[in-house]
Design a protein around this motif. Structure first.
Motif, PDB file in Angstrom:
ATOM      1  N   PRO A  49       8.626  34.778  -7.352  1.00 52.89           N
ATOM      2  CA  PRO A  49       8.627  33.567  -6.526  1.00 52.89           C
ATOM      3  C   PRO A  49       8.712  32.303  -7.376  1.00 52.89           C
ATOM      4  N   PRO A  50       8.971  31.157  -6.734  1.00 56.13           N
ATOM      5  CA  PRO A  50       8.853  29.873  -7.433  1.00 56.13           C
ATOM      6  C   PRO A  50       7.419  29.659  -7.922  1.00 56.13           C
ATOM      7  N   PHE A  51       7.245  28.793  -8.906  1.00 56.83           N
ATOM      8  CA  PHE A  51       5.922  28.553  -9.487  1.00 56.83           C
ATOM      9  C   PHE A  51       4.884  28.178  -8.435  1.00 56.83           C
ATOM     10  N   THR A  52       5.263  27.362  -7.440  1.00 53.71           N
ATOM     11  CA  THR A  52       4.286  26.883  -6.462  1.00 53.71           C
ATOM     12  C   THR A  52       3.787  27.987  -5.541  1.00 53.71           C
ATOM     13  N   ASP A  53       4.465  29.128  -5.532  1.00 52.67           N
ATOM     14  CA  ASP A  53       4.080  30.250  -4.673  1.00 52.67           C
ATOM     15  C   ASP A  53       3.228  31.286  -5.396  1.00 52.67           C
ATOM     16  N   LEU A  54       3.170  31.216  -6.703  1.00 51.36           N
ATOM     17  CA  LEU A  54       2.597  32.324  -7.467  1.00 51.36           C
ATOM     18  C   LEU A  54       1.149  32.629  -7.096  1.00 51.36           C
ATOM     19  N   ARG A  55       0.316  31.591  -6.993  1.00 52.61           N
ATOM     20  CA  ARG A  55      -1.104  31.831  -6.704  1.00 52.61           C
ATOM     21  C   ARG A  55      -1.288  32.461  -5.332  1.00 52.61           C
ATOM     22  N   SER A  56      -0.548  31.976  -4.332  1.00 54.04           N
ATOM     23  CA  SER A  56      -0.681  32.523  -2.981  1.00 54.04           C
ATOM     24  C   SER A  56      -0.241  33.980  -2.931  1.00 54.04           C
ATOM     25  N   VAL A  57       0.868  34.273  -3.578  1.00 61.19           N
ATOM     26  CA  VAL A  57       1.366  35.653  -3.575  1.00 61.19           C
ATOM     27  C   VAL A  57       0.427  36.556  -4.368  1.00 61.19           C
ATOM     28  N   GLN A  58      -0.068  36.071  -5.499  1.00 61.99           N
ATOM     29  CA  GLN A  58      -0.993  36.876  -6.301  1.00 61.99           C
ATOM     30  C   GLN A  58      -2.263  37.209  -5.512  1.00 61.99           C
ATOM     31  N   THR A  59      -2.788  36.236  -4.797  1.00 58.97           N
ATOM     32  CA  THR A  59      -3.996  36.453  -3.988  1.00 58.97           C
ATOM     33  C   THR A  59      -3.746  37.499  -2.910  1.00 58.97           C
ATOM     34  N   LEU A  60      -2.594  37.420  -2.267  1.00 56.31           N
ATOM     35  CA  LEU A  60      -2.244  38.390  -1.227  1.00 56.31           C
ATOM     36  C   LEU A  60      -2.090  39.793  -1.803  1.00 56.31           C
ATOM     37  N   LEU A  61      -1.377  39.918  -2.903  1.00 55.73           N
ATOM     38  CA  LEU A  61      -1.167  41.238  -3.507  1.00 55.73           C
ATOM     39  C   LEU A  61      -2.497  41.885  -3.880  1.00 55.73           C
ATOM     40  N   ASP A  62      -3.402  41.088  -4.461  1.00 51.64           N
ATOM     41  CA  ASP A  62      -4.702  41.613  -4.874  1.00 51.64           C
ATOM     42  C   ASP A  62      -5.566  41.968  -3.670  1.00 51.64           C
ATOM     43  N   ALA A  63      -5.625  41.065  -2.688  1.00 55.89           N
ATOM     44  CA  ALA A  63      -6.516  41.265  -1.541  1.00 55.89           C
ATOM     45  C   ALA A  63      -6.091  42.460  -0.689  1.00 55.89           C
ATOM     46  N   ASP A  64      -4.794  42.599  -0.469  1.00 59.67           N
ATOM     47  CA  ASP A  64      -4.294  43.672   0.395  1.00 59.67           C
ATOM     48  C   ASP A  64      -3.853  44.907  -0.377  1.00 59.67           C
ATOM     49  N   LYS A  65      -4.081  44.882  -1.684  1.00 63.88           N
ATOM     50  CA  LYS A  65      -3.705  46.016  -2.542  1.00 63.88           C
ATOM     51  C   LYS A  65      -2.245  46.432  -2.326  1.00 63.88           C
ATOM     52  N   ILE A  66      -1.383  45.439  -2.298  1.00 61.03           N
ATOM     53  CA  ILE A  66       0.055  45.677  -2.128  1.00 61.03           C
ATOM     54  C   ILE A  66       0.636  46.040  -3.497  1.00 61.03           C
ATOM     55  N   PRO A  67       1.321  47.172  -3.594  1.00 59.95           N
ATOM     56  CA  PRO A  67       1.748  47.668  -4.913  1.00 59.95           C
ATOM     57  C   PRO A  67       3.048  47.047  -5.429  1.00 59.95           C
ATOM     58  N   PHE A  68       3.129  45.724  -5.402  1.00 59.25           N
ATOM     59  CA  PHE A  68       4.278  45.021  -5.965  1.00 59.25           C
ATOM     60  C   PHE A  68       3.846  44.328  -7.254  1.00 59.25           C
ATOM     61  N   GLY A  69       4.750  44.285  -8.203  1.00 55.95           N
ATOM     62  CA  GLY A  69       4.504  43.480  -9.384  1.00 55.95           C
ATOM     63  C   GLY A  69       4.798  42.020  -9.088  1.00 55.95           C
ATOM     64  N   LEU A  70       4.204  41.130  -9.876  1.00 54.33           N
ATOM     65  CA  LEU A  70       4.412  39.693  -9.715  1.00 54.33           C
ATOM     66  C   LEU A  70       4.975  39.135 -11.011  1.00 54.33           C
ATOM     67  N   GLY A  71       6.048  38.373 -10.881  1.00 52.31           N
ATOM     68  CA  GLY A  71       6.648  37.768 -12.058  1.00 52.31           C
ATOM     69  C   GLY A  71       6.999  36.318 -11.813  1.00 52.31           C
ATOM     70  N   ALA A  72       7.258  35.602 -12.904  1.00 55.82           N
ATOM     71  CA  ALA A  72       7.676  34.203 -12.828  1.00 55.82           C
ATOM     72  C   ALA A  72       9.154  34.099 -13.196  1.00 55.82           C
ATOM     73  N   GLN A  73       9.754  32.988 -12.823  1.00 59.09           N
ATOM     74  CA  GLN A  73      11.192  32.816 -13.027  1.00 59.09           C
ATOM     75  C   GLN A  73      11.555  32.184 -14.363  1.00 59.09           C
ATOM     76  N   ASP A  74      10.554  31.707 -15.101  1.00 63.06           N
ATOM     77  CA  ASP A  74      10.833  31.044 -16.374  1.00 63.06           C
ATOM     78  C   ASP A  74       9.501  30.761 -17.046  1.00 63.06           C
ATOM     79  N   LEU A  75       9.536  30.367 -18.303  1.00 63.75           N
ATOM     80  CA  LEU A  75       8.338  29.891 -18.989  1.00 63.75           C
ATOM     81  C   LEU A  75       8.752  28.949 -20.102  1.00 63.75           C
ATOM     82  N   SER A  76       7.766  28.227 -20.624  1.00 65.50           N
ATOM     83  CA  SER A  76       8.021  27.253 -21.678  1.00 65.50           C
ATOM     84  C   SER A  76       8.083  27.930 -23.039  1.00 65.50           C
ATOM     85  N   THR A  77       8.711  27.251 -23.974  1.00 60.20           N
ATOM     86  CA  THR A  77       8.670  27.704 -25.361  1.00 60.20           C
ATOM     87  C   THR A  77       7.379  27.277 -26.053  1.00 60.20           C
TER      88      THR A  77
END
Length: 262
Positions: A49-77
């Protein structure tokens, strides 16, 4: 030799969906796969997801034990500091992001990220125990000038400078000429390049790394063509763009093993 690589279907949402829409999409996708009796251990699924969505999606995956991995679209050097708008690998790791896309063709084209920048970002990902999804690929001009595989091979050789034999990485081949065109590379074309990319991994990191590393195809992937790509021996999954934003389509791509003839 003979290592079984679990297929990976990765959904790159790009700059789409706010955090509420993101949560709704993940919930619907999870339920669609449950309804289809999908075996979660047969295919790994990761959403980016976009950066602004990461925390919400991470909370959902953890709370509902959804077996999806979570990744970001980029990072800084950089790790931290006066770099307005940048997001460090350390921040992503604290959000339980397991992976990060690096060197996507859109970053290379629109943000002038060259091979040196991509290599620096791969180093940052590995430093913070994030799996870099290293994107490589050629434009139609590259293809005509240098031939198949030359540009993606050179890009990967540079990107792996900081990697070691034990590094966990993913490589995604995205023929830029196919992205968004509706015209994917043929499975045979994709296999030829993916095989050469695996050869690069073998040369740089060793046989064990080459055998265990997943190489994905990305470029106009659809439910109607994913099975053909997945039959190829050196294609271990897909990096899906627009198709990952549609629950029914992405669910069908994930369930490619249910397709006739697979």
């Amino acid at each position: 030799m003979g290592v079984t690589r679990t297929p990976l279907i990765a959904g790159n949402w790009k700059m789409n969906l706010d955090h509420l829409q993101a949560v709704a999409l993940v919930q619907k996708l999870h339920w669609s796969l449950k309804d289809a009796a999908h075996e979660a251990d047969s295919v790994d699924v990761t959403v980016f997801p976009p950066f602004t969505d990461l925390r919400s999606v991470q909370t959902l995956l953890d709370a509902d034990k959804i077996p999806f991995g979570l990744g970001a679209q980029d990072l800084s050097t950089h790790d931290s500091g006066a770099y307005t708008g940048e997001i460090s690998g350390e921040f992503l790791a604290k959000l339980n992001c397991g992976s990060v896309i690096i060197g996507h063709s859109e970053r290379r084209e629109y943000h002038a990220e060259d091979d040196a920048v991509v290599a620096a970002k791969v180093a940052q990902a590995l430093k913070h125990a994030l799996v870099p999804v290293i994107c490589v690929g050629e434009t139609s001009e590259d293809l005509e000038k240098f031939g198949a595989s030359a540009v993606p091979v050179a890009q990967l050789e540079k990107a792996l400078e900081s990697a070691s034999a034990t590094s966990e990485i993913v490589v995604a081949y995205e023929p830029v000429w196919a992205i968004g065109s509706g015209q994917a590379a043929t499975p045979e074309q994709a296999q030829e390049v993916c095989q050469k990319l695996r050869d690069v991994i073998r040369e740089k990191l060793g046989e064990d790394a080459a055998e265990r590393t997943r190489v994905l195809y990305g470029g106009s992937v659809k439910s109607g063509n994913i099975a053909a790509f997945m039959r190829e021996p050196d294609i271990d999954g897909a990096l899906v763009g627009g198709g990952s934003l549609k629950v029914d389509e992405f669910s069908a791509i994930i369930r490619y093993q249910k397709h006739v003839g697979v």
